[in-house]
Structures are given as structure tokens and as C-alpha cells.
Motif scaffolding. Structure first.
Motif, PDB file in Angstrom:
ATOM      1  N   ASN A   1      27.056-104.783  -1.088  1.00 42.93           N
ATOM      2  CA  ASN A   1      26.253-105.251   0.358  1.00 42.93           C
ATOM      3  C   ASN A   1      24.842-104.789  -0.214  1.00 42.93           C
ATOM      4  O   ASN A   1      23.999-104.737  -1.065  1.00 42.93           O
ATOM      5  CB  ASN A   1      26.376-104.887   1.428  1.00 42.93           C
ATOM      6  CG  ASN A   1      25.770-105.738   2.088  1.00 42.93           C
ATOM      7  OD1 ASN A   1      24.733-106.582   1.946  1.00 42.93           O
ATOM      8  ND2 ASN A   1      26.310-105.626   3.133  1.00 42.93           N
ATOM      9  N   LYS A   2      24.952-106.674  -0.939  1.00 40.95           N
ATOM     10  CA  LYS A   2      23.427-106.878  -1.952  1.00 40.95           C
ATOM     11  C   LYS A   2      21.490-106.353  -0.944  1.00 40.95           C
ATOM     12  O   LYS A   2      20.792-105.783  -1.301  1.00 40.95           O
ATOM     13  CB  LYS A   2      22.849-108.611  -1.718  1.00 40.95           C
ATOM     14  CG  LYS A   2      24.138-108.957  -3.135  1.00 40.95           C
ATOM     15  CD  LYS A   2      23.444-110.142  -2.833  1.00 40.95           C
ATOM     16  CE  LYS A   2      23.957-110.858  -4.185  1.00 40.95           C
ATOM     17  NZ  LYS A   2      23.816-112.896  -4.476  1.00 40.95           N
ATOM     18  N   SER A   3      22.614-105.680   0.470  1.00 44.61           N
ATOM     19  CA  SER A   3      21.084-105.686   1.293  1.00 44.61           C
ATOM     20  C   SER A   3      21.098-104.210   1.109  1.00 44.61           C
ATOM     21  O   SER A   3      19.749-103.309   2.173  1.00 44.61           O
ATOM     22  CB  SER A   3      21.641-106.171   2.839  1.00 44.61           C
ATOM     23  OG  SER A   3      22.712-105.100   2.986  1.00 44.61           O
TER      24      SER A   3
ATOM     25  N   LEU B   1      20.927-102.642  -1.397  1.00 47.68           N
ATOM     26  CA  LEU B   1      20.363-102.154  -2.322  1.00 47.68           C
ATOM     27  C   LEU B   1      18.702-102.375  -2.822  1.00 47.68           C
ATOM     28  O   LEU B   1      18.485-101.429  -2.782  1.00 47.68           O
ATOM     29  CB  LEU B   1      19.962-103.822  -3.396  1.00 47.68           C
ATOM     30  CG  LEU B   1      19.619-103.304  -4.956  1.00 47.68           C
ATOM     31  CD1 LEU B   1      19.974-102.607  -6.055  1.00 47.68           C
ATOM     32  CD2 LEU B   1      19.394-104.833  -5.809  1.00 47.68           C
TER      33      LEU B   1
END
Length: 581
Positions: A19-21, A23
């Protein structure tokens, strides 16, 4: 059972669903841990007796491999103080510290340790680490912390001494060189210790080690303190580690095997305890699998050894920071490895003026947390025998050697286990008034109902060859105490979980012996595995099912009923005789 790609490579479980969150947290944690690892890698390489560059190699390669094979999302793998000490003490018996042979043997040790860990993982032998009891771990860890701290005093004080990893030898050597103390180096190290402690109390998110490293480099470089005798790191080679086969030597491998075996267990114990502790904080959003962790750590050490790394495992302080700063996945470990790689490529010249007294300060503050005061205080209250094991492990490790300390600790633990099993807890039970519960008469003296015709015995252990004589002797002792009124022995089997052939033959003997004395023996609450042995050994024919009951109360009721029937029978016979006169 068919294995999926995720079972072999856990990275395929989290990476496709990344999930990009996540990163932001992984990037922040990766940068922080990567920065922490630079001074730690240099410091721990010095403990291991290796040039600083090998600490940076070990901080980089195993982390990448662990990210592929590991099941923990936050465990930070790399060099650690305790394992570095074991490397130094073990390899020093085969080669002089700092020589080419010493470096080759340390790398070979990483390969051997990794192979053992993978084998243990594949055969699901992670449980073997349980033979390292808590007192043994506590004693060993505290001894290792003392040895590491005292071995760094020579750098902190700026004196040149040749010492081994035996505590008394280090102390004697230090006293002999007190006149040679470099007070400038001592002042730099002392200030660094204060800074490290101060920042640790305020926050763990700021890499305090980096602050003191920068402080030391600037002070030494611009005040030219190296010319005043302050020892510095000097040249660290630039560039990423190259592929190189470990030097396989059968004779040396035989000599290294005990150290490799010790390291494989100690390193796994360190890593799995940290990984499990962090897992709990994440409410089981993922599961740390012990045997897969063994394989992951092993693969990191095997592959790392081909890139000139020495033994690595999960570090407590780094993993804690990794979790606190916000790591969500092993991507944080990959980012930390990139930071180490960038340092190796471009920043190693920066560390030329880094004083060794600051490295010593970082190590001393780090290993202070390894000193275990809590466990000795606790076990002093309830288990003085285990305190003896702890202190024996500590003393032998500190004075004789690491292998010997662990060996003594394990042997003493096993001996205590065997001794306890030969004389387990055994209790005579009485009835709690107004209930069907039966309890130990010694713990509830004067509060329980005791029938003089019945002896109820509970044996709180398995019945096997080492304790059958103890059971037999105690039973005879209790029977003699009961006296001539005794008519029934009830053996409560609730706590007997297994029985071997010696136990079976012993039961044959006591059944025959007490039946000849007109004392019946019955069994209650026998567990399935014990009943299976009774059936297969045909002792059940001797006992008979009528003498087996689900509970103590059922056995007592049956005895009372039979006693009443016998009494009624005697009264009937007496009545018939009287009426026939």
C-alpha cells in the motif's frame, strides 16, 4: 502438502499487496535504521576483531536477504554486540585477531552458522532453542555485556593493551596500563556517553549515535587531536562488497563447528524473541513463524558470506527503533540497506577521523541494556537452584569462555530437570467439606475431611524409570502412616500424562503387594495416553475396569456402597443365626 511461492518467499505475500500509504513509514524507518547501522556496524566489527568495513557489509547484505525470506515486518537484521563477541572469542583460538586468516575464518563461520540455521528450519527444529533456559540466557547475556563493556575500556581510555575475552584478564591488563591513559580520548568518550544517555531518555527517534559520531569527527579533525594521541578509525575501503567464495577448509570447519552451533542458537533466540515481542504490538496483523525465521536468518548468513559478511541476526535496539519510527513492511530493511550501500560507495572517507573512544562509548551504552538485573532478583524469591545456574553460567562465561559458559548452563539446567523429575510433587488428598473437591491435606491442614480407611494419592508427573522407586517408597510411607484401618488406596491420575514400562511393572508389584494385605487399589481420572498403555501392556486385566473411575468421588462412593453391603451382609448372617437358635 503443496508449497506455494509465498511459503518459500514471504516477500510475495506483502510486496504484491504493498500500500502506498505504507511508504512514508517504511522510508522514515529505513533511513533512521540505515543511519544507525553505520556507526553500529563499525563498532560491532571492532568487537568481533574485524576491520570496520566488514561491519558495514554485514549491515547491508543479510538485511536484503531477510526481507525476501523473513516473516517479521519490523525485524532489523545485521551485526549485534553479543554475536560479535562470540565471533571474536571463537575465531581468536584459531588465528590472530585482525589477520587475513582471522577475517577468512569469521566469514566461514557465518556460512556454517547459516547452513545450520537453514537445516534446523527445514527440519522444524526451532524448539531446540528451548534448551537454553531463562537463567542460562540471563547469566550468559550479562557476562557477555560485561566482557564487551570492559573490552572497550582500552579504546575509551586510549590505551594499547593486548587482551583476550576473559573478564579477569581484561581487568588486570587495564590496571597495568592506568598510567598510559589518554585523557583527551577519555574526555571525548565520556562526553559521548552522556550525550547518548541524554538522547535515549528524551527520544529514540533521533539517532544519537550519529550525533556523537559527527561531533567526534569534527572535534578530532579540526583540533588535530589525532596528533595528540587520540586513536582514530583511519582508512575504510570504498565500494560495495564483491562476490568471493568463503575459504572452505575441513580442518578449520571442524574447529569452528561448536562456535557455529552456539551462534546458530543464540542468534535465533535473539531474533525470534525480538520479532515475537514486536508481533504482539501489531495485534497479530501478521504471524512470525519460528522455523521460517531460522531459514531467513540462515539464508542471510549463507548468501552474506559470499559477500564477505560475518554472522548477523536481528538486533533489539534497531528493531525497536524500526517499529517506533513507523516501519510497516520489510521495505524498510531494503531502504536501510540502500543507505549502507550509499555510505560504502561515497561516505567511507568521512569516517577517517572518527575516534575509537566514541565507538567504545556507543558500544558501552548499547550493551548496558544487556545487563539483566530483573531475572536474578525474581528467581531469588522462589528458585535458589535456578539462581545457582544463572550465576554459574555468568561466572564461567566471564572467566573461562563463552562456549564453556553456555555448556555449563545447559548441563546444569538438564541436571536440575532430571533431578526434579526423579522426585516430583506428590500429595495426599482430603475432601473439602460439603463438596466433591479433593485437595492437598498439607496445604489445607485441619480443613479437610479424611477417611481413615482411604488413602488418596496424587502424583504430579509422568511415571517413568527415574521416579518409579520414589513413587513406590512414598506410597509405602503413606500406607504405614495410615495403619491397620486402611482398606483402599485411590491413585488420582489427573496429573499423570504418561507411563513407561518401568511404571507398568511397578504398578503390577504394588497392586499384588497391597491386595495380599487386603488393601484394594483403584485409579481415577486416568488420561487417554495412560489408558492406552494400560490396555497394550495388559495391566488393565490386573486392575480391571471396575477399579477405574472418572473421579475421586465416584471411587469413594463405590467404596462406601461396598462397605455398606458387606456390613448389611454381616448383619443378615447374624440375624439368621439368631433366629435359628
Amino acid at each position: 502438502m503443496k508449497l506455494s511461492l509465498k511459503d518459500i518467499f514471504p516477500i510475495f505475500e506483502w510486496l504484491p499487496n504493498y500500500n502506498k500509504s505504507w511508504l512514508k513509514g517504511d522510508l522514515s524507518a529505513g533511513l533512521t535504521v540505515g543511519i544507525m547501522l553505520v556507526p553500529q556496524g563499525i563498532a560491532y566489527a571492532m568487537i568481533a576483531g574485524l576491520p570496520p568495513i566488514y561491519g558495514l557489509y554485514t549491515a547491508m547484505i543479510p538485511q536484503i536477504i531477510y526481507a525476501i525470506f523473513g516473516t517479521s515486518r519490523q525485524l532489523a537484521v545485521g551485526p549485534v554486540a553479543m554475536d560479535s563477541l562470540i565471533v571474536a572469542s571463537g575465531v581468536a583460538t584459531l588465528a590472530e585477531i585482525g589477520t587475513e586468516n582471522f577475517i577468512e575464518f569469521a566469514i566461514l563461520l557465518a556460512f556454517m552458522m547459516g547452513v545450520l540455521q537453514v537445516i534446523f528450519g527445514l527440519f522444524k527444529l526451532g524448539f531446540l532453542v528451548n534448551f537454553l533456559s531463562r537463567p542460562v540466557i540471563s547469566g550468559f547475556t550479562s557476562a557477555a555485556a560485561l566482557i564487551i563493556a570492559f573490552s572497550q575500556l582500552k579504546h575509551l581510555l586510549g590505551v594499547n593493551i593486548q587482551g583476550d575475552n576473559k573478564l579477569h584478564s581484561i581487568v588486570i591488563a587495564l590496571f597495568q596500563h592506568l598510567k598510559d591513559i589518554n585523557y583527551i580520548a577519555f574526555a571525548i568518550g565520556g562526553i559521548s556517553i552522556l550525550i547518548l544517555i541524554f538522547f535515549k531518555r528524551i527520544t529514540t527517534k533521533i539517532p544519537a549515535a550519529l550525533i556523537v559520531v559527527v561531533f567526534g569527527i569534527l572535534v578530532v579533525k579540526y583540533l588535530k587531536l589525532d596528533e595528540a594521541g587520540v586513536q582514530i578509525i583511519g582508512n575504510i575501503p570504498e565500494g560495495l562488497p564483491s562476490f568471493k567464495m568463503p575459504s572452505f577448509n575441513i580442518e578449520i570447519m571442524k574447529e569452528l563447528f561448536p562456535i557455529a552451533l552456539t551462534l546458530s542458537f543464540i542468534a535465533f533466540l535473539e531474533a525470534i524473541s525480538v520479532a515475537k515481542a514486536i508481533e504482539l504490538k501489531h495485534n497479530n496483523t501478521y504471524k512470525v513463524i519460528a522455523n521460517k525465521e531460522l531459514i531467513a536468518l540462515g539464508m542471510g548468513n549463507i548468501i552474506g558470506s559470499f559477500f564477505q559478511t560475518y554472522p548477523a541476526t536481528g538486533g533489539l535496539s534497531r528493531s525497536a527503533v524500526n517499529n517506533q519510527v513507523g516501519a510497516k513492511t520489510p521495505m524498510a530493511a531494503i531502504i536501510a540497506s540502500v543507505v549502507i550501500g550509499f555510505t560504502l560507495l561515497f561516505l567511507t572517507p568521512v569516517f577517517y577521523y572518527l575516534p575509537k573512544s566514541i565507538i567504545a562509548a556507543i558500544i558501552i551504552v548499547a550493551v548496558y541494556g544487556l545487563l539483566d538485573f530483573k531475572v536474578p532478583k525474581q528467581i531469588l524469591k522462589y528458585s535458589k537452584r535456578e539462581l545457582i545456574i544463572l550465576n554459574s553460567t555468568l561466572i564461567v562465561t566471564a572467566v573461562v569462555g563463552i562456549k564453556e559458559g553456555i555448556f555449563i548452563g545447559v548441563i546444569l539446567s538438564m541436571a536440575m530437570l532430571i533431578y526434579r523429575s526423579t522426585k516430583p510433587h506428590i500429595a495426599i488428598l482430603g475432601k473439602v467439606s460439603g463438596t466433591h473437591f479433593y485437595r492437598n491435606i498439607k496445604r489445607f491442614e485441619g480443613l479437610l475431611e479424611v477417611n481413615e480407611a482411604i488413602l488418596i494419592v496424587r502424583f504430579d508427573a509422568q511415571l517413568y524409570f527415574a521416579n518409579v522407586q520414589y513413587f513406590k517408597d512414598k506410597l509405602e510411607e503413606y500406607v504405614i502412616e495410615k495403619g491397620e484401618n486402611l482398606k483402599l488406596i485411590i491413585i488420582d491420575g489427573e496429573s499423570i500424562n504418561s507411563i513407561d514400562s518401568s511404571g507398568v511393572y511397578m504398578l503390577y508389584e504394588i497392586i499384588k503387594k497391597y491386595n495380599n494385605l487386603n488393601i484394594d487399589i483403584v485409579f481415577t481420572g486416568m488420561k487417554g495416553p495412560v489408558r492406552d498403555v494400560f490396555e497394550k501392556s495388559e495391566i488393565m486385566k490386573e486392575i480391571s475396569y471396575k477399579n477405574c473411575f472418572m473421579s475421586i468421588q465416584e471411587a469413594v462412593d463405590s467404596f462406601d456402597k461396598n462397605s455398606n453391603n458387606k456390613e448389611n451382609g454381616r448383619n443378615f448372617i447374624k440375624y439368621v443365626k439368631q433366629t435359628n437358635r
